[in-house]
Motif scaffolding. Structure first.
Motif, PDB file in Angstrom:
ATOM      1  N   ASP A  68       1.721  -8.440  -3.676  1.00 46.31           N
ATOM      2  CA  ASP A  68       0.656  -7.522  -2.701  1.00 46.31           C
ATOM      3  C   ASP A  68       0.031  -6.093  -3.916  1.00 46.31           C
ATOM      4  O   ASP A  68       0.389  -5.445  -4.667  1.00 46.31           O
ATOM      5  N   THR A  69      -1.028  -7.005  -4.582  1.00 48.01           N
ATOM      6  CA  THR A  69      -2.286  -5.657  -5.148  1.00 48.01           C
ATOM      7  C   THR A  69      -2.468  -4.486  -4.909  1.00 48.01           C
ATOM      8  O   THR A  69      -3.321  -3.516  -4.667  1.00 48.01           O
ATOM      9  N   GLY A  70      -2.197  -4.133  -3.458  1.00 44.06           N
ATOM     10  CA  GLY A  70      -2.691  -2.929  -2.552  1.00 44.06           C
ATOM     11  C   GLY A  70      -3.671  -2.864  -2.418  1.00 44.06           C
ATOM     12  O   GLY A  70      -4.675  -3.421  -2.540  1.00 44.06           O
ATOM     13  N   MET A  71      -4.267  -1.941  -1.045  1.00 41.61           N
ATOM     14  CA  MET A  71      -5.906  -1.176  -1.355  1.00 41.61           C
ATOM     15  C   MET A  71      -5.487   0.149  -2.246  1.00 41.61           C
ATOM     16  O   MET A  71      -4.671   0.526  -2.940  1.00 41.61           O
ATOM     17  N   ALA A  72      -6.693   0.183  -3.021  1.00 42.11           N
ATOM     18  CA  ALA A  72      -6.920   1.384  -3.609  1.00 42.11           C
ATOM     19  C   ALA A  72      -7.539   2.117  -3.824  1.00 42.11           C
ATOM     20  O   ALA A  72      -8.332   2.694  -2.737  1.00 42.11           O
ATOM     21  N   ILE A  73      -6.178   3.348  -4.245  1.00 42.71           N
ATOM     22  CA  ILE A  73      -6.630   5.106  -3.380  1.00 42.71           C
ATOM     23  C   ILE A  73      -6.816   5.161  -5.366  1.00 42.71           C
ATOM     24  O   ILE A  73      -6.492   5.132  -6.925  1.00 42.71           O
ATOM     25  N   GLY A  96     -16.308  -0.581  -8.485  1.00 44.81           N
ATOM     26  CA  GLY A  96     -15.533  -0.637  -9.096  1.00 44.81           C
ATOM     27  C   GLY A  96     -14.742  -1.405  -9.444  1.00 44.81           C
ATOM     28  O   GLY A  96     -14.111  -1.784 -10.126  1.00 44.81           O
ATOM     29  N   VAL A  97     -13.918  -1.125  -8.107  1.00 40.54           N
ATOM     30  CA  VAL A  97     -12.858  -1.829  -7.347  1.00 40.54           C
ATOM     31  C   VAL A  97     -13.145  -2.936  -7.417  1.00 40.54           C
ATOM     32  O   VAL A  97     -12.421  -3.951  -7.040  1.00 40.54           O
ATOM     33  N   ASN A 123     -11.807  -6.212  -1.412  1.00 46.20           N
ATOM     34  CA  ASN A 123     -10.781  -5.367  -1.633  1.00 46.20           C
ATOM     35  C   ASN A 123     -11.360  -3.686  -1.410  1.00 46.20           C
ATOM     36  O   ASN A 123     -10.797  -2.615  -1.547  1.00 46.20           O
ATOM     37  N   THR A 124     -12.709  -3.495  -0.745  1.00 49.69           N
ATOM     38  CA  THR A 124     -12.944  -2.868  -0.344  1.00 49.69           C
ATOM     39  C   THR A 124     -12.828  -2.599   0.793  1.00 49.69           C
ATOM     40  O   THR A 124     -13.196  -3.511   1.639  1.00 49.69           O
ATOM     41  N   PRO A 125     -13.121  -1.706   1.550  1.00 51.30           N
ATOM     42  CA  PRO A 125     -13.163  -0.094   1.022  1.00 51.30           C
ATOM     43  C   PRO A 125     -12.155   0.667   0.804  1.00 51.30           C
ATOM     44  O   PRO A 125     -10.834  -0.208   0.743  1.00 51.30           O
ATOM     45  N   CYS A 126     -12.242   1.410  -0.672  1.00 44.73           N
ATOM     46  CA  CYS A 126     -10.932   2.659  -1.376  1.00 44.73           C
ATOM     47  C   CYS A 126     -11.096   3.217  -0.387  1.00 44.73           C
ATOM     48  O   CYS A 126     -11.752   3.512   0.179  1.00 44.73           O
ATOM     49  N   ALA A 143      -4.542   4.167  -7.792  1.00 40.05           N
ATOM     50  CA  ALA A 143      -3.311   3.991  -7.879  1.00 40.05           C
ATOM     51  C   ALA A 143      -3.089   2.801  -6.393  1.00 40.05           C
ATOM     52  O   ALA A 143      -3.164   3.696  -5.032  1.00 40.05           O
ATOM     53  N   PRO A 144      -3.050   1.522  -6.681  1.00 43.45           N
ATOM     54  CA  PRO A 144      -2.718   0.729  -5.459  1.00 43.45           C
ATOM     55  C   PRO A 144      -1.584   0.970  -5.134  1.00 43.45           C
ATOM     56  O   PRO A 144      -0.392   1.246  -5.220  1.00 43.45           O
ATOM     57  N   LYS A 145      -2.187   0.837  -3.837  1.00 42.82           N
ATOM     58  CA  LYS A 145      -0.577   1.155  -2.093  1.00 42.82           C
ATOM     59  C   LYS A 145      -0.520  -0.304  -2.042  1.00 42.82           C
ATOM     60  O   LYS A 145      -1.458  -0.478  -1.273  1.00 42.82           O
ATOM     61  N   GLY A 146       0.517  -0.576  -2.261  1.00 39.34           N
ATOM     62  CA  GLY A 146       0.903  -2.025  -0.665  1.00 39.34           C
ATOM     63  C   GLY A 146       1.464  -0.989   0.163  1.00 39.34           C
ATOM     64  O   GLY A 146       1.861   0.029   0.672  1.00 39.34           O
ATOM     65  N   PHE A 147       1.085  -2.466   1.119  1.00 37.52           N
ATOM     66  CA  PHE A 147       2.106  -1.372   2.497  1.00 37.52           C
ATOM     67  C   PHE A 147       3.222  -1.619   2.877  1.00 37.52           C
ATOM     68  O   PHE A 147       3.391  -1.154   4.426  1.00 37.52           O
ATOM     69  N   GLY A 148       4.223  -2.914   1.961  1.00 35.71           N
ATOM     70  CA  GLY A 148       5.581  -2.792   2.693  1.00 35.71           C
ATOM     71  C   GLY A 148       5.358  -1.425   3.031  1.00 35.71           C
ATOM     72  O   GLY A 148       6.744  -0.783   3.719  1.00 35.71           O
TER      73      GLY A 148
END
Length: 280
Positions: A68-73, A96-97, A123-126, A143-148
């Protein structure tokens, strides 16, 4: 005044998206080493060993440390003496994202609408937070954030009469109730004060603090230690399979608030608490 073309922002964000997903911060890896020594469960010790092997394998091979490479913060600190040219700053960050996740072969996990649920396939929007600071540089943290772990977030609007003990109990209970869902051992970010949205921002930002650093205010440092003691006494353990190390760190970030309120937001991060930063 310093001029920076936004194309430089795009390429920096692209690189940071990949680095954040490939390379865990050194302080976090060291926390794994300490956790393995402190963990009393044989299975827990073995899990820590797998975590260390996984992060080292990801670094050697330039592959994601988690599927899970997350949502980009993205946190951007833009110097007030910077003049941006060549386009809009937010568009440059978004591009860039997009490039970072596609070029880095990172999992694309973002949908364009919360109800229609159609994957944007880039993987946008960030989520972008921009602040204006002194100077002529731009500092960007991805800071990628996984949702688990993100799904385990909690908020409570305390009254001003709330005690420190009640706040500590709320934070610890939120983490204990999360159980195995956030892939423990976890890192705990807490925003305290401001408004509800400000507290949520502070909680997310708190996850960027090195895991071996306590709040400089002794009162908040003591609250952080109290949260860790309660969470680690819960027995949830590594990956929720039992043990004595459920959390690696707790960071509380306070902010001034209204006389009638006391917002508290808990943002839990998995053991893969990723972030990378760079400067232009």
């Amino acid at each position: 005044m310093r001029t920076i073309d936004v194309s430089e922002v795009t390429w920096l964000v692209r690189r940071l998206c990949m680095e954040a997903n490939y390379y865990l911060p050194a302080d976090l890896r060291q926390a794994f080493v300490r956790g393995q020594k402190a963990e009393q469960s044989p299975l827990g010790k073995e899990i820590f060993g797998e975590m260390l092997a996984n992060c080292d394998l990801a670094r050697r091979n330039d592959v994601p440390v988690c599927q899970d490479t997350g949502m980009a913060i993205v946190f951007a600190e833009v110097g007030q003496e910077v003049h941006l040219t060549g386009g809009a700053f937010e568009d440059a960050v978004t591009e860039g994202v997009r490039r970072g996740y596609i070029d880095g072969y990172l999992r694309l996990s973002v949908v364009g609408d919360p109800l229609r649920r159609e994957n944007t396939n880039d993987n946008t929007p960030c989520v972008l937070y921009t602040s204006i600071v002194a100077g002529d540089k731009i500092k960007i943290t991805v800071a990628p954030k996984g949702f688990g772990s993100e799904n385990m977030s909690a908020m409570k609007m305390f009254t001003p009469a709330a005690t420190r003990e009640q706040i500590v109990d709320f934070i610890a209970d939120a983490c204990i109730r999360a159980g195995s869902n956030p892939c423990p051992p976890i890192v705990i970010g807490v925003g305290l004060g401001g408004t509800s949205d400000k507290a949520a921002y502070l909680a997310k930002r708190a996850l960027l603090r090195p895991v071996d650093r306590r709040n400089e205010d002794p009162m908040y440092a003591e609250m952080e230690r109290a949260v860790l003691d309660k969470v680690n006494a819960s027995g949830v353990g590594p990956q929720g399979l039992g043990g004595t190390v459920t959390a690696l760190s707790c960071a509380i970030e306070p902010f001034g608030t209204h006389i009638a309120g006391l917002p508290c937001v808990v943002n839990i991060s998995c053991h893969v608490t990723r972030h990378a930063e760079g400067e232009l």
